[in-house]
Write an enzyme that holds these catalytic residues in place. Sequence first.
Site, short mmCIF file in Angstrom:
data_model
loop_
_atom_site.label_atom_id
_atom_site.label_comp_id
_atom_site.label_asym_id
_atom_site.label_seq_id
_atom_site.Cartn_x
_atom_site.Cartn_y
_atom_site.Cartn_z
N CYS A 1 116.15 72.41 100.30
CA CYS A 1 116.61 71.99 98.97
C CYS A 1 118.08 71.59 98.99
O CYS A 1 118.51 70.79 98.18
CB CYS A 1 116.39 73.10 97.97
N GLU B 1 114.33 62.86 94.45
CA GLU B 1 114.26 63.78 95.59
C GLU B 1 113.04 63.43 96.45
O GLU B 1 111.92 63.39 95.96
CB GLU B 1 114.13 65.22 95.10
N1 LIG Z 1 117.05 75.30 94.52
C1 LIG Z 1 116.51 75.98 95.51
O1 LIG Z 1 116.98 77.04 95.89
C2 LIG Z 1 115.28 75.44 96.20
C3 LIG Z 1 114.90 76.01 97.41
C4 LIG Z 1 113.79 75.51 98.07
C5 LIG Z 1 113.03 74.49 97.51
N2 LIG Z 1 113.41 73.96 96.34
C6 LIG Z 1 112.63 72.86 95.75
O2 LIG Z 1 111.24 73.11 95.93
C7 LIG Z 1 110.52 71.89 96.03
C8 LIG Z 1 109.58 71.95 97.21
O3 LIG Z 1 108.71 73.04 97.07
P1 LIG Z 1 107.22 72.92 96.50
O4 LIG Z 1 106.68 71.56 96.73
O5 LIG Z 1 106.47 74.11 96.98
O6 LIG Z 1 107.48 73.08 94.93
P2 LIG Z 1 106.38 73.23 93.79
O7 LIG Z 1 107.13 73.24 92.51
O8 LIG Z 1 105.29 72.26 93.98
O9 LIG Z 1 105.73 74.66 94.07
C9 LIG Z 1 106.48 75.84 94.09
C10 LIG Z 1 105.59 76.99 93.72
O10 LIG Z 1 105.18 76.86 92.37
C11 LIG Z 1 103.77 76.97 92.27
N3 LIG Z 1 103.31 76.20 91.13
C12 LIG Z 1 103.03 74.87 91.08
N4 LIG Z 1 102.62 74.53 89.84
C13 LIG Z 1 102.64 75.65 89.08
C14 LIG Z 1 102.31 75.96 87.72
N5 LIG Z 1 101.86 75.01 86.87
N6 LIG Z 1 102.46 77.22 87.30
C15 LIG Z 1 102.91 78.19 88.13
N7 LIG Z 1 103.21 77.98 89.43
C16 LIG Z 1 103.09 76.73 89.90
C17 LIG Z 1 103.28 76.48 93.61
O11 LIG Z 1 101.97 76.91 93.85
C18 LIG Z 1 104.30 77.08 94.55
O12 LIG Z 1 104.02 78.43 94.82
C19 LIG Z 1 111.58 70.82 96.15
O13 LIG Z 1 111.76 70.21 94.89
C20 LIG Z 1 112.83 71.60 96.52
O14 LIG Z 1 114.05 71.00 96.17
C21 LIG Z 1 114.50 74.41 95.66
O1 LIG Z 2 115.55 75.10 100.63
C1 LIG Z 2 116.44 75.71 100.08
C2 LIG Z 2 117.24 76.67 100.72
C3 LIG Z 2 117.68 77.71 100.03
C4 LIG Z 2 118.45 78.72 100.62
C5 LIG Z 2 118.65 79.90 100.03
O2 LIG Z 2 118.07 80.25 98.91
C6 LIG Z 2 119.53 80.88 100.60
O3 LIG Z 2 120.17 80.64 101.63
O4 LIG Z 2 119.62 81.96 99.99
#
Ligand SMILES: NC(=O)c1ccc[n+]([C@@H]2O[C@H](COP(=O)([O-])OP(=O)(O)OC[C@H]3O[C@@H](n4cnc5c(N)ncnc54)[C@H](O)[C@@H]3O)[C@@H](O)[C@H]2O)c1
Ligand SMILES: O=C/C=C/C=C(\O)C(=O)O
Length: 486
Positions: free
Chosen positions: A288, A390
């Site tokens: 992320c 993204e």
């Molecule tokens: N800001 C941060 O710290 C951070 C860290 C890692 C990833 N991310 C973000 O995560 C994304 C990638 O991960 P992803 O594809 O797994 O994200 P996603 O939003 O598709 O899924 C994340 C989680 O939410 C669940 N989910 C999906 N729809 C839902 C609903 N309607 N109700 C409840 N739960 C639901 C999924 O099953 C999964 O467990 C990217 O956008 C990335 O930037 C952010």
């Molecule tokens: O993909 C996102 C990475 C997040 C990292 C952390 O949440 C962390 O280093 O605590």
Amino acid sequence: MKEFKHFINGEYVGSASGKTFENRNPVDNSLIGMVHEAGQPEIDAAVAAARAAMKGPWGKMTQTARIDLLNRVADRINERFEEFLEAECKDTGKPRKVASHIDIPRGAANFKAFSETLANHPTEAFKMDTPDGRGALNYGHRKPKGVIAVVSPWNLPLLLMTFKVGPALACGNTVVVKPSEETPATATLLGVVMNECGVPAGVYNVVHGYGGDSAGEFLTSHKGVDAITFTGETRTGEIIMRAASVGLRNISMECGGKNPGIVFADCDMDKAIEGTMRSAFVNCGQVCLGTERVYVERPIFEEFVRRLKEGAEKLKMGRPEDKAVDFGPLVSQEHKEKVLSYYRLAVEEGATVVTGGGVPDMGEALNAGAWVEPTIWTGLADDSRTVNEEIFGPCCHIRPFDTEEEAIALANDTDYGLAATIWTENTTRASRVAEAMDVGLAWVNSWFLRDLRTAFGGAKQSGIGREGGVHGLEFYTELKNVCIKL
Ligand SMILES: NC(=O)c1ccc[n+]([C@@H]2O[C@H](COP(=O)([O-])OP(=O)(O)OC[C@H]3O[C@@H](n4cnc5c(N)ncnc54)[C@H](O)[C@@H]3O)[C@@H](O)[C@H]2O)c1
Ligand SMILES: O=C/C=C/C=C(\O)C(=O)O
């Protein structure tokens, strides 16, 4: 055939419905096992177990005893390091080199760091005057919030899940975790560790399934859940906020990003290239905090593009267990389709493809995997979709700039606000630019350098709230003011 079951009240259980789905290894698309999909009965059972555990020995445990227990969990993850590593690499396809340095050690550290922070955090106190001259003493008393739903993504599965479970448990809550459907393994394995360490049944629960109309939705809309912490896409965050609004439940949101990197002509070029190589391509770009927009001061633009291209073309792709490999596949076929759709879009939008842009030939054994090439573009318009949305893949767009003000304006011209990198040897400029960035995290001459005592989270559409260090206390505890008239 391996089965991934739910972990509820200290036991592994399947779904009453018998519903399962496949878990595939993105390296070669081979079947790892079948995952049980939770329905309402499993969510009810997990939430009930978590509620009951708050009233059992866990709820009565001293903070010191709880912290000892969590330190043991951290140690046990390290003792089972090899198993966690294997599970994480199978689910994600990421190189062992990456997971053994980032994912698994941080998975363990997340249990130690927050316990330590909590143990050393003072409680606020205010002595006040009263008309009788004797005064009153106010002090803050923190209580656990209760049952926390932890909804986590697939890119750093153990790390991101424990970044929430660690502080949640340190504060005395119980959790129900819904890991991503793509990566069920390490959350499941953590159940074994919890039992081995003597964490009371019901404190740590795991339910598997998808998001909408599945485990994610059932969990986040469950009335027995007191607060929800989520990491994932911004659009999913919006849906979860709507669910959380029923019953006015608190949320913590770590969402997406379109992170900028600003490279000034006075940077140390070796450092800037090395850092941008990692921030754009490590974990196949699925971080992320990763950089998808790079702004380079014009005098060094050509050199920077040439050197990043050389670096990208030297990345060694292959199986996770190959020690020389630093670049794995994307997490899934579905994500591969999404990333490739942006590779096509970039060309339609007029990009110059500096390198990559397609699917590598990995040979017969691996071609069914979710492989894409590391990709660099130049020449896109600032308002193109490729530069604004993204992608979450191993790709970045590089654009020249002429002035510091221009670079700041370009970097901030986004709906997101998670992280930024700034490359310059001028520390006065570095702090000036870092402070001007509309982000939660600004790294100067580094990237993803994490001190767990610091605040972590995003501005704008990248999130709500801060976790990490003592900052998570606001979310994971209910702060009560006790006023004693003296
Ligand atoms: N800001 C941060 O710290 C951070 C860290 C890692 C990833 N991310 C973000 O995560 C994304 C990638 O991960 P992803 O594809 O797994 O994200 P996603 O939003 O598709 O899924 C994340 C989680 O939410 C669940 N989910 C999906 N729809 C839902 C609903 N309607 N109700 C409840 N739960 C639901 C999924 O099953 C999964 O467990 C990217 O956008 C990335 O930037 C952010
Ligand atoms: O993909 C996102 C990475 C997040 C990292 C952390 O949440 C962390 O280093 O605590």
